[in-house]
Design an enzyme around this catalytic site. Sequence first.
Site, PDB file in Angstrom:
ATOM      1  N   ASN A   7       0.874  -1.183   0.000  1.00 44.48           N
ATOM      2  CA  ASN A   7       0.000   0.000   0.000  1.00 44.48           C
ATOM      3  C   ASN A   7       0.904   1.224   0.000  1.00 44.48           C
ATOM      4  O   ASN A   7       1.487   1.591   1.018  1.00 44.48           O
ATOM      5  CB  ASN A   7      -0.880  -0.046   1.255  1.00 44.48           C
ATOM      6  CG  ASN A   7      -1.786   1.165   1.375  1.00 44.48           C
ATOM      7  OD1 ASN A   7      -1.738   2.083   0.540  1.00 44.48           O
ATOM      8  ND2 ASN A   7      -2.596   1.183   2.414  1.00 44.48           N
ATOM      9  N   ARG A  93      -2.736  -2.152  -3.268  1.00 46.80           N
ATOM     10  CA  ARG A  93      -3.911  -1.298  -3.061  1.00 46.80           C
ATOM     11  C   ARG A  93      -3.826  -0.142  -4.044  1.00 46.80           C
ATOM     12  O   ARG A  93      -2.814   0.559  -4.095  1.00 46.80           O
ATOM     13  CB  ARG A  93      -3.908  -0.752  -1.636  1.00 46.80           C
ATOM     14  CG  ARG A  93      -5.044   0.204  -1.425  1.00 46.80           C
ATOM     15  CD  ARG A  93      -4.888   0.965  -0.148  1.00 46.80           C
ATOM     16  NE  ARG A  93      -6.046   1.839   0.020  1.00 46.80           N
ATOM     17  CZ  ARG A  93      -5.991   2.996   0.652  1.00 46.80           C
ATOM     18  NH1 ARG A  93      -4.865   3.415   1.175  1.00 46.80           N
ATOM     19  NH2 ARG A  93      -7.062   3.732   0.767  1.00 46.80           N
ATOM     20  N   HIS A 182     -12.680   3.503   0.462  1.00 47.31           N
ATOM     21  CA  HIS A 182     -12.683   2.537   1.586  1.00 47.31           C
ATOM     22  C   HIS A 182     -13.439   1.257   1.219  1.00 47.31           C
ATOM     23  O   HIS A 182     -13.919   0.542   2.099  1.00 47.31           O
ATOM     24  CB  HIS A 182     -13.369   3.103   2.848  1.00 47.31           C
ATOM     25  CG  HIS A 182     -12.605   4.163   3.573  1.00 47.31           C
ATOM     26  ND1 HIS A 182     -13.233   5.170   4.267  1.00 47.31           N
ATOM     27  CD2 HIS A 182     -11.288   4.375   3.735  1.00 47.31           C
ATOM     28  CE1 HIS A 182     -12.342   5.957   4.825  1.00 47.31           C
ATOM     29  NE2 HIS A 182     -11.138   5.494   4.515  1.00 47.31           N
ATOM     30  N   ARG A 247     -10.632  16.357   7.194  1.00 44.37           N
ATOM     31  CA  ARG A 247     -11.494  16.713   6.061  1.00 44.37           C
ATOM     32  C   ARG A 247     -12.858  17.177   6.562  1.00 44.37           C
ATOM     33  O   ARG A 247     -13.376  16.656   7.549  1.00 44.37           O
ATOM     34  CB  ARG A 247     -11.693  15.521   5.124  1.00 44.37           C
ATOM     35  CG  ARG A 247     -10.426  15.034   4.460  1.00 44.37           C
ATOM     36  CD  ARG A 247     -10.776  14.018   3.370  1.00 44.37           C
ATOM     37  NE  ARG A 247      -9.595  13.362   2.876  1.00 44.37           N
ATOM     38  CZ  ARG A 247      -9.333  12.061   3.020  1.00 44.37           C
ATOM     39  NH1 ARG A 247     -10.202  11.278   3.644  1.00 44.37           N
ATOM     40  NH2 ARG A 247      -8.235  11.553   2.541  1.00 44.37           N
ATOM     41  N   GLU A 392      -8.136  -4.811   5.653  1.00 45.71           N
ATOM     42  CA  GLU A 392      -8.049  -4.558   4.216  1.00 45.71           C
ATOM     43  C   GLU A 392      -6.941  -5.383   3.560  1.00 45.71           C
ATOM     44  O   GLU A 392      -7.078  -5.827   2.427  1.00 45.71           O
ATOM     45  CB  GLU A 392      -7.809  -3.062   3.978  1.00 45.71           C
ATOM     46  CG  GLU A 392      -9.054  -2.235   4.275  1.00 45.71           C
ATOM     47  CD  GLU A 392      -8.764  -0.797   4.613  1.00 45.71           C
ATOM     48  OE1 GLU A 392      -8.312  -0.540   5.752  1.00 45.71           O
ATOM     49  OE2 GLU A 392      -8.975   0.073   3.762  1.00 45.71           O
TER      50      GLU A 392
END
Length: 411
Positions: A7, A93, A182, A247, A392
């Site tokens: 990743n 990823r 996600h 965010r 993940e």
Amino acid sequence: MKVLVINCGSSSLKYQLVNLGEYLVMAKGIADRVGLQLYESASLTHRVNERVWKYDVDMPDHYKAMEEVVKVLLHPEMGVIKSLEEIEAVGHRVVHGGERFTGSVLIDEEVERAIEECAALAPLHNPPNLTGIRAAKLYLSNIPHVAVFDTAFHSTIPPHAYIYALPYQLYEKHRIRRYGFHGTSHYYVSRKAMKYLEERFGIPPLDSKIITCHLGNGCSITAVLGGESVDTSMGFTPAEGLVMGTRCGDIDPAIVPFIIERENLSPKEVDDLLNKRSGLLGISGQTNDMRDIEEEIAKGNKRAKLAFDIFCYRVKKYIGAYAAAMGGVHAIVFTGGIGENGPMEREAICEGLEFLGVKINPQKNEETIKGREADISEENAEVRVLVIPTNEELVIAEETRRVVSLMKGSV
Ligand code: ADP
């Protein structure tokens, strides 16, 4: 089968070597501050079971970072393999698959080009993802590399949920639409929830209505109907939806031109403001970390409490919206750093949702064990509230094995 999961972010490279035969994480780690040569040097943190090594090492780019990962995996003391030939495939990823990639794919030159094209939609994420792919291919050239996309799980979202009410030409010309992110995490926890609902309550997976809340530094929430994502809170970029660490999530879009004008900001500066200086950090003025927010609340910090309240209220609002979108809900799943470890947040989010059939058991909510799944609802509650640690990397490793076996089958 041993699969290396990569990743790659703009200044980091996370890796995990998974033995899928035994479902064992052989080693994992992160190369940090790659390409940044400011005050601190780059470092590699490497873990094998409970043992952790951390050392500074010069990593001017991701190629050097990959070289370090290979070295540490083969190292006589820190390593877990004797030869690179033990690794059978690499799973990467990739954040944005655009409209083209609705599932994981074997990476060839054409796929690399397509990932590059999607970089227009994810300029911060896809270029480092691609660099990670190229760096890994350099050291592991004779084995299959597979791309697993964050957007893929959301490819089932119908047009009425993914088209924005903007001039339609903007969608046709620039592919401006909701993509969602996600996806790997929402997929993993929704599958676990479906299995639980079927085994414990006899709910057929195809009829299941699940709302998955991934609450970490980035946060998103997804409506999963019969196993398919039908709506999700992140949109064209990860900035939409829930309040996150830095965010803003949903805001009135007219605020953007207003602050550009009043604060005299460039597009890049306003993008930074919305993505890096807003959210929990922006409201509290102190921190993007929910643990710090909790500490500040305990000290009586009102802005921290406001940040917490806004965060939880936004999640609650989305749960209501997604229950309406699906015509009901069987389970609400909490995952991610906050979702898995934050009883205070889970309680505040669920409070007031009794009308939907949500009733959490305060003791079960407090007593969840890190890394373990839990049903924190009252026995007689109509809606199950579940805490499911996400994984993940495991999804990426399994997807890689699936794509590789399909490839072998087709030879
Ligand atoms: P990322 O999105 O970067 O993968 P994580 O999923 O690890 O991040 O989530 C990070 C967030 O989880 C931080 O806001 C952190 O404060 C929060 N978190 C971790 N542990 C706890 C805890 N015990 N209580 C509340 N929040 C927590």
